[in-house]
Design an enzyme around this catalytic site. Sequence first.
Site, mmCIF file in Angstrom:
data_model
loop_
_atom_site.group_PDB
_atom_site.id
_atom_site.type_symbol
_atom_site.label_atom_id
_atom_site.label_comp_id
_atom_site.label_asym_id
_atom_site.label_seq_id
_atom_site.Cartn_x
_atom_site.Cartn_y
_atom_site.Cartn_z
ATOM 1 N N ASP A 1 -0.725 30.607 -10.844
ATOM 2 C CA ASP A 1 -0.867 31.500 -9.139
ATOM 3 C C ASP A 1 -0.532 30.528 -8.445
ATOM 4 O O ASP A 1 -0.110 31.592 -7.369
ATOM 5 C CB ASP A 1 -2.182 32.351 -9.205
ATOM 6 N N GLY B 1 -8.861 28.355 -9.730
ATOM 7 C CA GLY B 1 -8.937 28.794 -11.142
ATOM 8 C C GLY B 1 -8.388 29.263 -12.386
ATOM 9 O O GLY B 1 -6.857 29.302 -12.058
ATOM 10 N N THR C 1 -7.436 21.677 -9.360
ATOM 11 C CA THR C 1 -6.334 22.152 -8.382
ATOM 12 C C THR C 1 -6.734 21.808 -7.077
ATOM 13 O O THR C 1 -8.035 22.148 -6.513
ATOM 14 C CB THR C 1 -6.212 23.471 -8.476
HETATM 15 N N1 ASP Z 1 -4.556 27.931 -10.554
HETATM 16 C C1 ASP Z 1 -4.222 26.924 -11.208
HETATM 17 C C2 ASP Z 1 -3.102 27.503 -12.228
HETATM 18 O O1 ASP Z 1 -3.850 28.350 -13.027
HETATM 19 C C3 ASP Z 1 -5.343 25.780 -12.603
HETATM 20 C C4 ASP Z 1 -6.705 25.789 -11.387
HETATM 21 O O2 ASP Z 1 -7.031 26.183 -10.612
HETATM 22 O O3 ASP Z 1 -8.265 25.169 -11.611
HETATM 23 O O4 ASP Z 1 -1.985 27.081 -12.970
#
Ligand code: ASP
Length: 312
Positions: A209, A230, A178
Site C-alpha cells: 500500500d 500494517g 514502516t
Molecule cells: N504497509 C507496509 C506494506 O505492506 C508494511 C508495514 O507497514 O509494516 O508494504
Amino acid sequence: MKPFGIVIHGGAGTVLKAKLSPDLERDYRTALGQALNAGHAVLARGGTSLDAVVAAVTIMEDSPLFNAGKGAVLNSDGVAELDASIMDGHTLAGGGVAAVKRVKNPIQLARAVMDKSPHVLFTSEGAENFAKQQGFTLVRNSYFITDHRKQELKKAQELEKKKSKSAKAELEEFSFGTVGAVALDKNGNLAAATSTGGRTNKKPGRVGDTPIIGAGTYANNATCAVSGTGHGEFFMRTVAAHEVSALMEHRGLDVEAAAREVIRKIGALGGEGGLIAIDRAGRVALPFNTSGMYRGHRVNGQPPVVEIFGKP
Ligand code: ASP
C-alpha cells in the site's frame, strides 16, 4: 496562533514492552524524537508541510531501526526493495516509487516524481533511471541491509516452511517499522508521506500500500492527511488512507472517528495495522489494532509526545 503540527509513525505491529530492551526502547524514542523535531522545525519557521514530512521521513529512512531506507526488511531473495509515496493536500498532486533497490532516500525520489514528472508512480528500473536523470546518487543494495534483517529473513523462511498456525502468527511479528509523517503548515496546507521496505520475505516484485496514493498515503486540504502502516494488502483493499478522507468529506465524521472506523474495517477483514492523521485544525488521530505503534506528535505549540506501546 495559526494551527500547525506534525504526526509521525515508525510502524505498527507486535511491539511489547517485555520484548523491547531498555536500550532499544531508548534508541527508538531518540530516533522518533529527532524525526518529529526535524519536521516541526520546518513548520515552526514557516516552511511547507511537504518539506516537513520529507524531513521527518528522511531521518527515519536513514536510521537502521526502521523498515525504510537503511534497515529495510528483505524480500525472499535477500534483497531490499523499497516503496514510498507523498501527497500534497493543496494541489492533490502525488508521487510514488515502488520496488526501487538503489535509491538511498525513496521519499525524496517520490517527491521528485510529484514535482518534476507528469506521472504519479514509477517502478523499479524506470524509477532508478528517473533518479539518475534527477541527479540522485544511487547506492548499492547492500547499503540498506543490516545483520538484524538478514537474521529475520532466515527465521521467517524457516517459519514459513512450518505452515502451522503458531508459525504464521510468529511471522506476523517481523514486518513492521514502516515510517510515515503527516503535517499541517501555517498556511493551512496538509501533506502526507510514507516509506517502507514492505514485508519480510515478500516475493520479489510484490508491492504493498505504501507507494499507492489513496491506500498508504493521502492528503486533501478539505479533510486531512493520512499515512498508514500494517498489512498492506488490507490497506489496499480498503483504500485506507483515502477512506479516512472520504468518511470526513461524505459522512461528516471528525478525523478521530474517521480514522478509527478505517482501522475497524481493516480489522474486520482480518488485517492488522495503524495509521496517523491530522486535519486542518491540527487535530490528530493515531489509531491501531496491533499491540503497539511507534509514533509521535507535536501540534499547536504543545510539547512533543513520543509513544510506543499500546492502547491508543
Ligand atoms: N504497509 C507496509 C506494506 O505492506 C508494511 C508495514 O507497514 O509494516 O508494504
